[in-house]
Design an enzyme around this catalytic site. Structure first.
Site, PDB file in Angstrom:
ATOM      1  N   SER A 147       0.867  -1.182   0.000  1.00 57.39           N
ATOM      2  CA  SER A 147       0.000   0.000   0.000  1.00 57.39           C
ATOM      3  C   SER A 147       0.896   1.222   0.000  1.00 57.39           C
ATOM      4  CB  SER A 147      -0.888   0.000   1.250  1.00 57.39           C
ATOM      5  OG  SER A 147      -1.519   1.259   1.430  1.00 57.39           O
ATOM      6  N   TYR A 160      -1.108  -0.545  10.432  1.00 53.86           N
ATOM      7  CA  TYR A 160      -1.268  -0.792   9.001  1.00 53.86           C
ATOM      8  C   TYR A 160      -0.027  -0.334   8.242  1.00 53.86           C
ATOM      9  CZ  TYR A 160      -3.603  -1.012   4.446  1.00 53.86           C
ATOM     10  OH  TYR A 160      -3.947  -1.310   3.146  1.00 53.86           O
TER      11      TYR A 160
END
Length: 278
Positions: A147, A160
């Site tokens: 990501s 995350y």
């Protein structure tokens, strides 16, 4: 498989294939004349993706797999070998969960463990299990889904961010280790993609609503992201940073790290999400 058509006619394993980007990868690989093992922790959604591929004339099976478990990924590898009659030559380590809305030190440590066990350890398990056979064969490919969070380091997304940064680092390491072996590595680093990842139980509800609104306006479709990534893998590219905003942040972080961190900190004060309780 070598050359520019590495993603065509593959024997591919896709994790997290029940929805979102994973489903898009599985469908696109099938359209490229590949046989696809659709793995997901949810056997029902994996089965739906496999059924859709077969309805379109392709070949696919569904396998239930929790990528946070090394034993489960070993089982997945065995199921793939049994169905293919050979080793897979493309693995897409896509399975992941969203997490965000809390500052470091707030919330339970179990959120960190769960996020990293799936988002990072899931990719580690996939690479550890499938790569030795590819290295020995001197052919194949791995696509790891990270990501833009792995390099933007946005506030209130620490678990995350860390999990995805680990996937980027792992992919970079593999690219060095596999150089000259015939095995390709690509890491995908998108920003907003129109998937259900923002509905995860580890995302603060207010932050999730904001992310869904932004994604609905500027997010790419999972089909577009999967297609771009597969094409980039065919071209031998390591990094896929598909959206313009991701590329701007990529360059800002690299060339202006100090100002970038200060700007991110200021922006973080206005981001919604749970605040520390102490």
């Amino acid at each position: 498989m070598t050359g520019r058509r590495r993603t065509y006619g593959t024997h591919a394993v896709v994790t997290g294939a029940g929805s979102g980007i994973g489903r898009a990868f599985a469908l696109d690989l099938a359209r490229r004349a590949g046989r696809v093992v659709c793995a997901d922790i949810d056997s029902t959604t994996a089965g739906k993706t496999a059924a859709e591929i077969k309805e379109q004339g392709g070949e696919a099976i569904a396998v239930e797999c929790d990528v946070s478990s090394a034993d489960a990924v070993d089982h997945l590898a065995g199921a793939a070998r049994s169905w293919f009659g050979r080793e897979p030559d493309l693995v897409v380590n896509n399975a992941g969960i969203g997490a965000g809305g809390r500052v470091v030190g707030d919330g339970p440590l179990s959120d960190w463990h769960r996020t990293i066990s799936i988002n990072l350890w899931g990719v580690i398990h996939g690479c550890h299990t499938f790569l030795p056979a590819m290295r020995e064969a001197g052919a194949g490919g791995v696509i790891n889904v990270a990501s833009a969070a792995g390099f933007t380091a946005a506030p209130k997304m620490a678990a995350y961010n860390v999990s995805k940064a680990g996937v980027v680092s792992l992919s970079e390491t593999l690219a060095a280790e596999l150089s000259g072996t015939g095995v390709g590595v690509t890491v995908l680093c998108p920003t907003f993609v129109r998937t259900n990842i923002f509905g995860g139980e580890l995302i603060d509800a207010t932050a999730a609503r904001l992310a869904r609104r932004i994604s609905g306006v500027v997010g790419f479709s999972p089909e577009r992201v999967a297609r771009m990534t597969l094409n980039a893998h065919d071209r031998g590219r390591l990094y896929v940073v598909p959206q313009p905003d991701a590329r701007i942040l990529w360059h800002a972080k690299r060339f202006l790290p100090g100002p970038y961190a200060r700007t991110a900190g200021l922006a973080g004060r206005f981001l919604p999400g749970a605040e520390p309780e102490n």
